[in-house]
Design an enzyme around this catalytic site. Structure first.
Site, PDB file in Angstrom:
ATOM      1  N   ASP A  97      49.160 -77.180 -68.192  1.00 35.99           N
ATOM      2  CA  ASP A  97      48.520 -75.861 -68.188  1.00 35.99           C
ATOM      3  C   ASP A  97      49.036 -75.035 -67.019  1.00 35.99           C
ATOM      4  O   ASP A  97      49.520 -75.572 -66.013  1.00 35.99           O
ATOM      5  CB  ASP A  97      47.002 -75.994 -68.120  1.00 35.99           C
ATOM      6  CG  ASP A  97      46.520 -76.712 -66.863  1.00 35.99           C
ATOM      7  OD1 ASP A  97      47.091 -77.771 -66.533  1.00 35.99           O
ATOM      8  OD2 ASP A  97      45.584 -76.221 -66.213  1.00 35.99           O
TER       9      ASP A  97
ATOM     10  N   GLU B 262      44.221 -78.943 -65.138  1.00 36.40           N
ATOM     11  CA  GLU B 262      44.376 -79.159 -63.703  1.00 36.40           C
ATOM     12  C   GLU B 262      44.158 -77.885 -62.904  1.00 36.40           C
ATOM     13  O   GLU B 262      43.600 -77.909 -61.799  1.00 36.40           O
ATOM     14  CB  GLU B 262      45.766 -79.729 -63.410  1.00 36.40           C
ATOM     15  CG  GLU B 262      45.962 -80.238 -61.976  1.00 36.40           C
ATOM     16  CD  GLU B 262      46.387 -79.149 -60.990  1.00 36.40           C
ATOM     17  OE1 GLU B 262      46.314 -79.407 -59.773  1.00 36.40           O
ATOM     18  OE2 GLU B 262      46.786 -78.033 -61.424  1.00 36.40           O
TER      19      GLU B 262
END
Length: 388
Positions: free
Chosen positions: A99, A160
């Site tokens: 991400d 994350e």
């Protein structure tokens, strides 16, 4: 674990350090990853990136497992590579996230491009570049027929950038089955690796005021926005050498002709020591509002302090020796800007972070990697996979 460097005549380690990576090929392969935009809060977009990475790993012979996402976040991918010893516990875990902070559409303003020694693109440095290099290091090892000492597993996650709220349990469970964790987050500016990380805590704040008509009865209202602005200044003023405080998200009001009833904010505090973070948490939870408005403070996700221990330092010395053979200095340090390495390092599992590409402009429209870092960093990662 036997974390020291193998003997200098160890053939597998030497072969790994000499693998024939090509800069242009690495850039060409990385481009589709960068151009597959994958902001954390768009689970569908991150899942498209997971599919792209899964295909690359499957081609290499990894057994792919798609782990369903939760809490509105994307799926995760676990890729296990075959090993002569089977899928025994005690292997190497390559821990990475796919991400980014860049919303879909960022490519229009930050297209993939190469200018001199810089390659630009959303997430190219944090951390698609390093993750792609780790995959290519494994690919080169397999193609060369180099045997890794331990089984290798990749775990790719998709939250994350917001503190890993949906994946921490998965990360810790998977890491517990391994002896070594390698994290291809961006390198430090000097090319160094990360052997510890500061603690980070996030907070959600809400101020509830009293609504009124901003034109006809302004004094009857109590503005949630005004009180939150006061809180922001107070929070950031608490920053010290021991702990930093910042507010990065602010939402308030709905109509300009109404005194705002609600205002929401997100704050982050970071400390080098756990005891300093604990005191910072107490301060944040003890905040109060002025007058007849209500302030609520909720603690969000937290990353624990990761302090380097003997296992991590032995792993670092292995990497330092490998880097020396490549003619590269490899300093180390504890760092801010937490990663999933916080979790595994805090568990006492030898963890080496910051193994990704060198670059700068992370989380901005100037995000880039240094092209000349690609081949050396790929060789270093390959050397670690073959040595630890």
């Amino acid at each position: 674990m036997d974390a020291e460097i193998p003997p200098r005549d160890e053939p597998e380690a030497l072969r790994a350090l000499a693998l024939p990576f090509e800069t242009e090929a690495l850039l060409a392969g990385l481009r589709p990853w960068v151009e597959c935009e994958s902001p954390t809060f768009d689970a569908g977009a991150v899942n498209r990136m997971m599919a792209l990475a899964s295909r690359d790993l499957a081609i290499l012979g990894a057994r792919i497992e798609r782990i369903p996402g939760r809490m509105g976040f994307s799926d995760c991918v676990r890729a296990r590579f075959p090993h002569p010893d089977g899928e025994m516990e005690g292997g190497i875990l390559v821990l990475a996230h796919l991400d980014t902070v860049h919303p879909v559409g960022t490519l229009a303003r930050l297209p993939f491009r190469v200018e001199d020694n810089r390659a630009y693109g959303p997430g190219i440095c944090d951390m698609k570049g390093g993750t792609y290099l780790a995959v290519q290091a494994m690919a080169a090892i397999i193609q060369a027929g180099i045997a890794t000492r331990r089984p290798v597993t990749f775990l790719l996650t998709g939250d994350e950038e917001v503190g890993s709220p949906s994946t921490r349990d998965l990360i810790e469970a998977e890491a517990a089955r391994h002896e070594v964790v390698l994290v291809p987050e961006p390198a430090q500016r000097d090319g160094g690796v990360v052997t510890g990380r500061y603690a980070i805590a996030r907070f959600n704040l809400r101020v509830t005021g009293r609504p009124s008509h901003a034109g006809a009865a302004l004094s009857d209202g109590r503005s949630a926005i005004r009180e939150m602005c006061r809180q922001v200044l107070a929070i950031e003023a608490m920053t010290s050498e021991a702990c930093t405080f910042s507010v990065g998200v602010l939402h308030g009001g709905q109509w300009v002709n109404c005194v705002a009833t609600h205002c929401d904010a997100e704050a982050l505090t970071m400390a080098k020591r756990q005891e300093d973070l604990d005191r910072a948490v107490e301060k944040m939870l003890g905040l109060s509002a002025q007058g007849d408005v209500l302030l609520e403070v909720r603690r969000g996700v937290t990353r624990p302090v990761w302090e380097p221990d003997s296992g991590t330092m032995a792993l670092y010395r292995t990497a330092q020796t490998l880097a020396g053979r490549l003619g590269l200095p490899l300093p180390h340090a504890s760092a801010g800007g937490g990663s999933d390495g916080n979790f595994t390092g805090a568990m006492g599992i030898p963890t080496l972070d910051g193994l990704g590409v060198q670059g700068a402009g992370i989380h901005t429209l100037q995000e880039h990697l240094l092209v000349d870092s690609l081949v050396p960093r790929a060789r270093l990662f390959a050397g670690l996979l073959a040595s630890v």
